[in-house]
Design a protein around this motif. Structure first.
Motif, PDB file in Angstrom:
ATOM      1  N   GLU A  87      47.791  78.678 107.220  1.00 35.54           N
ATOM      2  CA  GLU A  87      47.067  78.854 105.958  1.00 35.54           C
ATOM      3  C   GLU A  87      47.248  77.642 105.043  1.00 35.54           C
ATOM      4  OE1 GLU A  87      48.409  82.478 104.280  1.00 35.54           O
ATOM      5  OE2 GLU A  87      47.484  83.756 105.833  1.00 35.54           O
ATOM      6  N   ILE A  88      48.498  77.100 104.991  1.00 30.48           N
ATOM      7  CA  ILE A  88      48.724  75.901 104.178  1.00 30.48           C
ATOM      8  C   ILE A  88      47.853  74.754 104.663  1.00 30.48           C
ATOM      9  CG2 ILE A  88      50.441  74.159 103.577  1.00 30.48           C
ATOM     10  CD1 ILE A  88      52.521  76.393 103.607  1.00 30.48           C
ATOM     11  N   ALA A  89      47.773  74.620 105.987  1.00 33.99           N
ATOM     12  CA  ALA A  89      46.943  73.546 106.545  1.00 33.99           C
ATOM     13  C   ALA A  89      45.489  73.716 106.156  1.00 33.99           C
ATOM     14  CB  ALA A  89      47.102  73.519 108.065  1.00 33.99           C
ATOM     15  N   MET A  90      44.995  74.955 106.180  1.00 35.88           N
ATOM     16  CA  MET A  90      43.603  75.202 105.788  1.00 35.88           C
ATOM     17  C   MET A  90      43.393  74.865 104.313  1.00 35.88           C
ATOM     18  SD  MET A  90      42.944  78.791 107.812  1.00 35.88           S
ATOM     19  CE  MET A  90      41.318  78.961 107.083  1.00 35.88           C
ATOM     20  N   GLY A  91      44.392  75.287 103.470  1.00 34.12           N
ATOM     21  CA  GLY A  91      44.266  74.957 102.038  1.00 34.12           C
ATOM     22  C   GLY A  91      44.292  73.466 101.797  1.00 34.12           C
ATOM     23  N   ALA A  92      45.136  72.765 102.488  1.00 34.09           N
ATOM     24  CA  ALA A  92      45.193  71.311 102.323  1.00 34.09           C
ATOM     25  C   ALA A  92      43.894  70.668 102.739  1.00 34.09           C
ATOM     26  CB  ALA A  92      46.356  70.768 103.140  1.00 34.09           C
ATOM     27  N   THR A  93      43.289  71.203 103.789  1.00 39.38           N
ATOM     28  CA  THR A  93      42.003  70.660 104.224  1.00 39.38           C
ATOM     29  C   THR A  93      40.938  70.853 103.145  1.00 39.38           C
ATOM     30  OG1 THR A  93      42.585  71.113 106.523  1.00 39.38           O
ATOM     31  CG2 THR A  93      40.267  70.756 106.043  1.00 39.38           C
ATOM     32  N   SER A  94      40.894  72.059 102.564  1.00 41.30           N
ATOM     33  CA  SER A  94      39.922  72.320 101.474  1.00 41.30           C
ATOM     34  C   SER A  94      40.168  71.414 100.278  1.00 41.30           C
ATOM     35  CB  SER A  94      40.009  73.784 101.051  1.00 41.30           C
ATOM     36  OG  SER A  94      39.703  74.632 102.132  1.00 41.30           O
ATOM     37  N   LEU A  95      41.468  71.236  99.953  1.00 41.66           N
ATOM     38  CA  LEU A  95      41.813  70.369  98.834  1.00 41.66           C
ATOM     39  C   LEU A  95      41.379  68.936  99.104  1.00 41.66           C
ATOM     40  CD1 LEU A  95      43.217  70.108  96.102  1.00 41.66           C
ATOM     41  CD2 LEU A  95      45.368  69.741  97.329  1.00 41.66           C
ATOM     42  N   ALA A  96      41.490  68.489 100.336  1.00 38.82           N
ATOM     43  CA  ALA A  96      41.046  67.142 100.672  1.00 38.82           C
ATOM     44  C   ALA A  96      39.550  67.003 100.492  1.00 38.82           C
ATOM     45  CB  ALA A  96      41.461  66.812 102.108  1.00 38.82           C
ATOM     46  N   GLU A  97      38.847  68.019 100.901  1.00 36.27           N
ATOM     47  CA  GLU A  97      37.391  67.974 100.724  1.00 36.27           C
ATOM     48  C   GLU A  97      37.022  67.909  99.235  1.00 36.27           C
ATOM     49  OE1 GLU A  97      35.979  71.353 102.764  1.00 36.27           O
ATOM     50  OE2 GLU A  97      36.330  70.546 104.803  1.00 36.27           O
ATOM     51  N   GLU A  98      37.715  68.730  98.454  1.00 35.84           N
ATOM     52  CA  GLU A  98      37.417  68.725  97.014  1.00 35.84           C
ATOM     53  C   GLU A  98      37.797  67.395  96.379  1.00 35.84           C
ATOM     54  OE1 GLU A  98      35.779  70.980  95.370  1.00 35.84           O
ATOM     55  OE2 GLU A  98      35.570  72.244  97.152  1.00 35.84           O
ATOM     56  N   ALA A  99      38.893  66.808  96.863  1.00 38.03           N
ATOM     57  CA  ALA A  99      39.269  65.499  96.338  1.00 38.03           C
ATOM     58  C   ALA A  99      38.217  64.461  96.660  1.00 38.03           C
ATOM     59  CB  ALA A  99      40.620  65.091  96.906  1.00 38.03           C
ATOM     60  N   ASP A 100      37.637  64.545  97.826  1.00 40.57           N
ATOM     61  CA  ASP A 100      36.554  63.622  98.186  1.00 40.57           C
ATOM     62  C   ASP A 100      35.351  63.813  97.267  1.00 40.57           C
ATOM     63  OD1 ASP A 100      38.082  62.546 100.195  1.00 40.57           O
ATOM     64  OD2 ASP A 100      37.291  63.890 101.768  1.00 40.57           O
ATOM     65  N   LYS A 101      35.098  65.084  96.990  1.00 39.67           N
ATOM     66  CA  LYS A 101      34.003  65.346  96.054  1.00 39.67           C
ATOM     67  C   LYS A 101      34.296  64.740  94.671  1.00 39.67           C
ATOM     68  CE  LYS A 101      32.441  69.650  98.201  1.00 39.67           C
ATOM     69  NZ  LYS A 101      32.265  71.102  98.002  1.00 39.67           N
ATOM     70  N   GLY A 102      35.557  64.872  94.220  1.00 41.04           N
ATOM     71  CA  GLY A 102      35.924  64.273  92.923  1.00 41.04           C
ATOM     72  C   GLY A 102      35.719  62.774  92.910  1.00 41.04           C
ATOM     73  N   VAL A 103      36.036  62.147  94.010  1.00 41.40           N
ATOM     74  CA  VAL A 103      35.815  60.698  94.115  1.00 41.40           C
ATOM     75  C   VAL A 103      34.338  60.378  93.996  1.00 41.40           C
ATOM     76  CG1 VAL A 103      36.035  58.715  95.649  1.00 41.40           C
ATOM     77  CG2 VAL A 103      37.921  60.318  95.430  1.00 41.40           C
ATOM     78  N   ASP A 104      33.504  61.184  94.664  1.00 36.62           N
ATOM     79  CA  ASP A 104      32.055  60.953  94.579  1.00 36.62           C
ATOM     80  C   ASP A 104      31.557  61.122  93.144  1.00 36.62           C
ATOM     81  OD1 ASP A 104      32.034  60.468  97.282  1.00 36.62           O
ATOM     82  OD2 ASP A 104      31.523  62.559  97.835  1.00 36.62           O
ATOM     83  N   ILE A 105      32.072  62.160  92.492  1.00 37.06           N
ATOM     84  CA  ILE A 105      31.649  62.398  91.093  1.00 37.06           C
ATOM     85  C   ILE A 105      32.073  61.239  90.201  1.00 37.06           C
ATOM     86  CG2 ILE A 105      32.010  63.887  89.107  1.00 37.06           C
ATOM     87  CD1 ILE A 105      32.217  66.232  91.070  1.00 37.06           C
ATOM     88  N   ALA A 106      33.318  60.797  90.444  1.00 31.75           N
ATOM     89  CA  ALA A 106      33.781  59.661  89.640  1.00 31.75           C
ATOM     90  C   ALA A 106      32.918  58.439  89.867  1.00 31.75           C
ATOM     91  CB  ALA A 106      35.225  59.368  89.971  1.00 31.75           C
ATOM     92  N   ASP A 107      32.437  58.249  91.097  1.00 26.92           N
ATOM     93  CA  ASP A 107      31.540  57.121  91.379  1.00 26.92           C
ATOM     94  C   ASP A 107      30.200  57.279  90.626  1.00 26.92           C
ATOM     95  OD1 ASP A 107      33.400  55.901  92.957  1.00 26.92           O
ATOM     96  OD2 ASP A 107      32.668  56.815  94.847  1.00 26.92           O
ATOM     97  N   GLN A 108      29.741  58.500  90.635  1.00 26.47           N
ATOM     98  CA  GLN A 108      28.488  58.744  89.902  1.00 26.47           C
ATOM     99  C   GLN A 108      28.657  58.474  88.402  1.00 26.47           C
ATOM    100  OE1 GLN A 108      27.229  62.703  90.811  1.00 26.47           O
ATOM    101  NE2 GLN A 108      26.877  62.255  93.024  1.00 26.47           N
ATOM    102  N   ILE A 109      29.825  58.894  87.886  1.00 26.54           N
ATOM    103  CA  ILE A 109      30.084  58.610  86.460  1.00 26.54           C
ATOM    104  C   ILE A 109      30.090  57.103  86.222  1.00 26.54           C
ATOM    105  CG2 ILE A 109      31.829  58.795  84.632  1.00 26.54           C
ATOM    106  CD1 ILE A 109      32.601  61.507  85.789  1.00 26.54           C
ATOM    107  N   GLY A 110      30.681  56.345  87.152  1.00 27.42           N
ATOM    108  CA  GLY A 110      30.714  54.889  86.981  1.00 27.42           C
ATOM    109  C   GLY A 110      29.333  54.274  86.986  1.00 27.42           C
ATOM    110  N   HIS A 111      28.467  54.810  87.884  1.00 27.99           N
ATOM    111  CA  HIS A 111      27.095  54.268  87.955  1.00 27.99           C
ATOM    112  C   HIS A 111      26.269  54.635  86.721  1.00 27.99           C
ATOM    113  CE1 HIS A 111      27.593  52.637  91.875  1.00 27.99           C
ATOM    114  NE2 HIS A 111      27.904  53.850  92.427  1.00 27.99           N
ATOM    115  N   GLN A 112      26.575  55.734  86.135  1.00 31.23           N
ATOM    116  CA  GLN A 112      25.768  56.211  85.007  1.00 31.23           C
ATOM    117  C   GLN A 112      26.391  55.876  83.644  1.00 31.23           C
ATOM    118  OE1 GLN A 112      25.184  60.389  85.653  1.00 31.23           O
ATOM    119  NE2 GLN A 112      23.953  60.063  87.528  1.00 31.23           N
ATOM    120  N   MET A 113      27.463  55.098  83.631  1.00 32.30           N
ATOM    121  CA  MET A 113      28.104  54.753  82.360  1.00 32.30           C
ATOM    122  C   MET A 113      27.179  53.902  81.458  1.00 32.30           C
ATOM    123  SD  MET A 113      30.927  56.190  81.965  1.00 32.30           S
ATOM    124  CE  MET A 113      32.256  55.326  81.199  1.00 32.30           C
ATOM    125  N   GLU A 114      26.308  53.139  82.065  1.00 30.43           N
ATOM    126  CA  GLU A 114      25.394  52.284  81.299  1.00 30.43           C
ATOM    127  C   GLU A 114      24.381  53.115  80.502  1.00 30.43           C
ATOM    128  OE1 GLU A 114      23.615  49.624  84.096  1.00 30.43           O
ATOM    129  OE2 GLU A 114      25.508  48.556  84.546  1.00 30.43           O
TER     130      GLU A 114
END
Length: 684
Positions: free
Chosen positions: A412-439
């Motif tokens: 179960e811990i492994a499954m949770g860590a996997t989900s957390l990794a996916e969400e972290a990747d999503k956060g990175v994508d969002i942060a990239d979008q914020i960087g592109h739209q800062m202008e």
């Protein structure tokens, strides 16, 4: 021993039969040997005495024959007789001189015959009987085939005396009593026509007179026979000229024995003694039934029978005593040993003596007592081993169950860590979008609000995941502690098992020593200890089985101890990692909380976003770095979780093997109890 049913296979009966047969055989052999030796001694003494008598008789006959040969030599060298014989054969001599010569010849012959009553007559004759002169009383002459053959033999002798076997009716078959004849050619080399044959006929009574005082046994007889076993003289004169049923061959004559045994026509054993005559190739033999000499030895047979009967009675009494003293105790001991072989260890002997039988009985009692004590101690050890196996099995099952739960929680811990990794990747994508739209942040405030809401939602979800991860990490830590505690219990249990196995190994050694002593005692007992050998062999086999079982349990215990030590080592390695993971997770949770606070502040300040674009750009960079760190932490957590899952699987397998080993230990304990259950021991 029960006399109602004789047991011929028992030691007592064998001793009785051997003793009885030995006494009877020895008595019989001694009696028969004494009888045969007595017969042989009597036969030898009689043969020696008879041989001496026969030798004396032979010497007398030789003297008789030598006397007549001497007479013949006197006549052969008598010149007057020689001249008269030439005169009577000379045809030119007148009748008066011939008559005077014949008168002198007859007078000489009459004088010789008259001086010896043993002579039947003396003759001087030509071979063709044309001229014949004889002493007075002599029978007439007949030209027979026997006479002509005798003349030829006398002539072949060349002037030497020749003894002719006795004839029933004399030389010319004209007498009324048997006579034996000595013939000699009176040679005349100057005037062969003057040669005459001298015939001296001796009455058979002459030999009878010499042999009359010679007695061989009660019904014995003495005979004179020729070299071809023709009878020359016998008590019954009618047997003269016939073949003797008792004769001599060349081997007997060349041997040193002067007596021998033979069988007559009626099948009666005859003792024969003989002597070769020196003057003529004849033999004097005397014979008599063997029973005449050995009848006294037959009395020894009655004495032997009496001694044999007495020996049989003594052998019976001694045999019965030996059967009672040896056979009966040995039979009792064999029965007790058979009971012991069936498992009854309560049997005891009641021998009171101090001899070998008594010592054997006392040794048997001591052995059975030692075996009983050994079986009782082994039963107690088996009970303790069974209880220990049950405790070990329960602990192994608990460990296996906990290992399974740890494996599930780790998954179960492994499954949770996997989900957390996916969400972290999503956060990175969002942060990239914020960087592109800062202008265009001023124009996209509404979109930023939505993005902020999404970030808040994701942060809230990450916070929840991190809280769950903290709880699961703490649960894994607690389970690790339980595993360490159970491993300690298992270690102590294996130590207890070793302590229990140590005295069992010592008892197995004592059992081997006891079985060796039992084998030695059985060897000393000989055939009587065969049953005892069987018990000793069974005890040794039991000791070997116990030793094998103990070695198996010891090996299993060592394997369990090694597995526990490996598990402890793994847990020792995992625990710091779990602690580090827990710290990391708490830090991640704190970060998520900080993110929430920042996002809330960001929402509060969104209205003044234009003024805070620079700060937002910095916050976007921090947020990007944050999500990168979160992703790295999640990846590390995922790797650690996978490693924990692998270790948990190995621990689960070890626990399953530990359960199987515990079950085997229980089976071996039950087998040991069943093996010991065949022995019957008094429980006081």
């Amino acid at each position: 021993m029960k006399w109602g049913r004789i047991q011929f296979k028992s030691v007592g009966m064998k001793i009785f039969i051997i003793l009885f047969a030995t006494v009877v055989l020895v008595s019989t052999v001694l009696g028969v040997s004494s009888y045969l030796m007595s017969k042989e001694i009597i036969r030898g003494q009689v043969g020696l005495a008879s041989s001496q008598a026969i030798e004396q008789a032979a010497d007398k006959l030789d003297f008789l024959f030598t006397e007549y040969e001497s007479i013949s030599r006197q006549l052969a060298v008598d010149q007057t007789l020689k001249a008269d014989l030439e005169l009577v054969t000379n045809s030119s001599v007148d009748i008066v001189k011939k008559t005077e010569a014949e008168t002198r010849i007859k007078s000489k012959l009459d004088a010789m015959k008259g001086s010896d009553s043993r002579l039947f007559g003396i003759r001087l004759t030509k071979k063709d009987l044309s001229k014949a002169y004889s002493s007075g009383g002599s029978s007439g002459t007949q030209n027979t085939e026997y006479a002509q053959a005798a003349f030829d033999k006398i002539q072949a002798a060349g002037g030497k005396p020749l003894w002719l076997p006795a004839m029933k009716k004399g030389f010319f078959d004209a007498t009324n009593e048997p006579t034996l004849t000595m013939g000699r050619l009176l040679q005349n080399l100057k005037n062969p026509n003057g040669e005459f044959y001298l015939l001296i006929e001796v009455k058979d009574r002459a030999i009878t007179d010499i042999l009359s005082n010679l007695k061989i046994g009660k019904a014995g007889e003495v005979r004179v026979i020729t070299n071809d076993n023709t009878i020359v003289h016998a008590t019954d004169s009618s047997l003269i000229e016939s073949q003797s049923f008792i004769g001599l061959d060349a081997a007997q004559l060349e041997g040193d024995d002067v007596s021998f045994l033979t069988t007559d026509d009626a099948g009666i054993t005859q003792l024969v003694v003989y002597r070769q005559l020196k003057t003529v190739d004849w033999r004097v033999i005397g014979y008599a039934p063997e029973s005449d000499f050995v009848s006294a030895a037959d009395k020894l047979l009655y004495v032997t029978a009496g001694v044999l009967l007495f020996a049989v009675i003594v052998a019976l009494l001694i045999g019965i005593y030996l059967v009672r003293v040896i056979g009966k105790p040995l039979e009792k001991l064999c029965n007790l040993m058979e009971e012991g072989e069936k498992g009854n260890l309560n049997v005891r002997t009641r021998f009171k003596g101090h001899d070998e039988i008594g010592r054997l009985g006392h040794s048997f009692n001591r052995m059975m007592e030692q075996i009983s004590a050994l079986v009782e101690r082994t039963n107690l050890s088996a009970e303790e081993l069974l209880n220990t196996a049950e405790n070990l099995s329960m602990a192994s099952k608990d460990t296996s169950r906990n290992a399974g739960e740890i494996a599930a929680a780790t998954s179960e811990i492994a499954m949770g860590a996997t989900s957390l990794a996916e969400e972290a990747d999503k956060g990175v994508d969002i942060a990239d979008q914020i960087g592109h739209q800062m202008e265009n942040v001023m124009n996209l405030n509404s979109a930023m609000d939505k993005s902020v809401e999404k970030v808040i939602g994701v942060s809230q979800q990450g916070k929840e995941y991190m809280a769950s991860l903290v709880e699961k990490t703490e649960a894994v830590s607690r389970m690790t502690g339980l595993i360490e505690e159970n491993s300690g219990k298992l270690s102590r249990s294996t130590f207890s098992i070793r302590n229990i196995l140590a005295p069992m190994v010592e008892m197995t050694k004592q059992t081997n020593i006891l079985s060796l002593n039992a084998s030695i005692e059985a060897s000393r007992a000989g055939a009587a200890g065969k049953g005892f050998v069987v018990i000793a062999e069974e005890i040794r086999n039991l000791a070997v089985q116990s030793n094998n079982s103990i070695q198996t349990v010891s090996t299993i215990t060592e394997e369990i101890q090694e597995a526990i030590e490996n598990t402890v080592n793994v847990l020792t390695t995992i625990t710091p990692m779990f602690d580090e993971q827990l710290v990391s997770v708490k830090q991640a949770l704190q970060i998520f909380q900080n993110v929430m606070s920042e996002m809330e502040s960001f929402v509060g300040d969104i209205q003044s976003s234009s003024a805070s674009v620079h700060e937002l750009n910095n916050s976007q960079s921090v947020l990007r770095d944050f999500f990168a760190n979160v992703s790295a932490v999640v990846e590390e957590t995922n790797a650690s979780t996978q490693e924990v899952a692998s270790m948990s699987s190995e621990q689960y397998k070890v626990s399953e093997e530990l359960v199987q080993l515990s079950n085997r230990l229980e089976v071996l304990s039950e087998t040991l109890r069943e093996s010991l259950s065949v022995f019957i021991v008094d429980k006081e």
